[in-house]
Scaffold this active site. Structure first.
Site: not given
Ligand code: ARG
Length: 388
Positions: A80, A83, A251, A256
């Site tokens: 992560c 953090r 968030w 991602e």
């Molecule tokens: N990568 C994952 C997704 O796109 C989420 C993982 C957790 N990500 C976060 N920002 N807490 O759905």
């Protein structure tokens, strides 16, 4: 694996029949009471916990221990990048919930606590597993995910990552609309009721339609994504106690969604479509049409979330914050376990400061783990055959 700074950390599989490990309990309690002097001396607490483990095979965390343990599990999550905020985690103690109905309504309030604009990191901690006894769990990998189907022509519709899971939900009687962004039902399993499906209500389900700051046609692609990433199938382990149902959210980092969920060839695979709309020369890789489409997709994601007032970070800012986190932690005398392959963003890696250094991989507890069985449930919507 041959990546700088990366080494595999072997983690022994969880044995749900094993009693709480007294050594791990002691390590955790000492750390918890040292880091939180207001909790007083640890020795009397250790005596109680040792006796509880001897008598029952496990022990019960105080609310303070639970809160600290959950925060430290986040602090130790080597994959992560976010953090820096570990202390701000909102910990909801849901250990008393038993029925699927109760769990469902607490999951809905989890999402409402997380918010739908200015998001807060939240974890809901449900009952710990009692050694050798069945426990409640959520099958879904995240509280909010989109269904995946195969059209009549064999073309994927929706999120291909969820195809098996979606088919399994159909097997339980759920019917999706068969569209690109159908939110999957929650599959909640309890020892007494088996698995039951629940639909998330509108109020727990913020989504952001994607538009581009310059290209009007982008909206016509009909893309959207949900505001809250909420992992629901990782086991939280604190001081030898295991919490198989402890969904948590933060968030999103724009990449991602923009550089993985909507871009990966085995997910929504949008780059060829976007490149085509941009009029790029896709006949050769060396035109870098993929890279150009990727940048525009990621601009659209960041732009849309910002316009919608939904919290999201970009990879440049979050990389700087992560280095700040390492600095803070080292000042506090702690080492920061990190997995280079996950910390470095999936686009423009070398432009971010997290790329240009090495990290240590360490298996520190408390921690979150994805068990093989939980991963199989989320992927297939049915359990793997047990080998034990
Ligand atoms: N990568 C994952 C997704 O796109 C989420 C993982 C957790 N990500 C976060 N920002 N807490 O759905």
């Amino acid at each position: 694996m041959n990546v700088p700074g990366y080494r595999d950390v072997p983690v022994e599989p969880w044995d749900p029949a094993a009693p709480a490990d007294p050594g791990e309990a002691e390590d955790f309690l000492r750390q918890c009471y040292t880091e939180n002097p207001r909790l007083g001396p640890v020795e009397p607490r250790l005596a109680i916990v040792r006796a509880q483990i001897a008598a029952t095979g496990t022990y019960v965390h105080t609310p303070d221990e639970l809160t600290h343990g959950a925060k430290v599990a986040w602090r130790n999550a080597s994959r992560c990048i976010g953090r820096l905020y570990w202390r701000s985690l909102v910990v909801l103690d849901r250990r008393r919930a038993r029925t699927a109905d109760e769990i469902y309504s607490l999951l809905v309030s989890h999402l409402q606590t997380a918010g739908n604009g200015q998001l807060r990191p939240v974890i809901s901690v449900f009952a710990p597993a009692q050694p050798g006894r069945p426990y409640a769990r959520v099958w879904n990998e995240q509280l909010i995910r989109y269904a995946g189907y195969r059209g009549a022509d064999g073309c994927p519709v929706g999120d291909p990552r969820q195809e098996q899971f979606t088919a399994a939900m159909h097997g339980y009687g759920w019917r999706g609309k068969g569209e690109q962004f159908d939110v999957l039902p929650l599959a909640i399993e309890t020892p007494d009721e088996g698995v039951r499906l629940y639909e998330l209500p509108e109020r727990a389900l913020r989504e952001v339609p994607l538009t581009h700051p310059e290209y009007g046609w982008f909206a016509e692609l009909g893309l959207r994504w949900h505001a809250v990433p909420a992992i629901s199938n990782m086991r939280l382990t604190i001081g030898g106690v295991h919490y198989p149902l402890a969904p948590f959210n933060g968030w999103y980092l724009g990449t991602e969604i923009g550089a993985r969920n909507l871009a990966d060839a085995d997910r929504y695979d949008m780059l060829p479509v976007i490149a085509d709309r941009l009029g790029l020369d896709t006949s050769r890789e060396s035109t870098l049409w993929r890279d150009r489409a990727l940048v525009e997709l990621n601009r659209a994601v960041l732009h849309s979330f910002e316009r919608a007032g939904v919290k999201m970070s970009d990879h440049h800012t979050e990389s700087q914050r992560f280095l700040k986190h390492i600095e803070n932690e080292e000042r506090a005398g702690r080492r920061v376990p990190a997995d280079w392959t996950w910390i470095v963003p999936p686009m423009s890696g070398g432009l971010t400061p997290v790329f240009h250094r090495y990290y240590d991989e360490m298996d520190l507890r408390p921690a979150f783990y994805l068990d093989e069985e939980a991963a199989a449930l989320a992927r297939d919507g049915c359990p793997v055959r047990r080998t034990r």
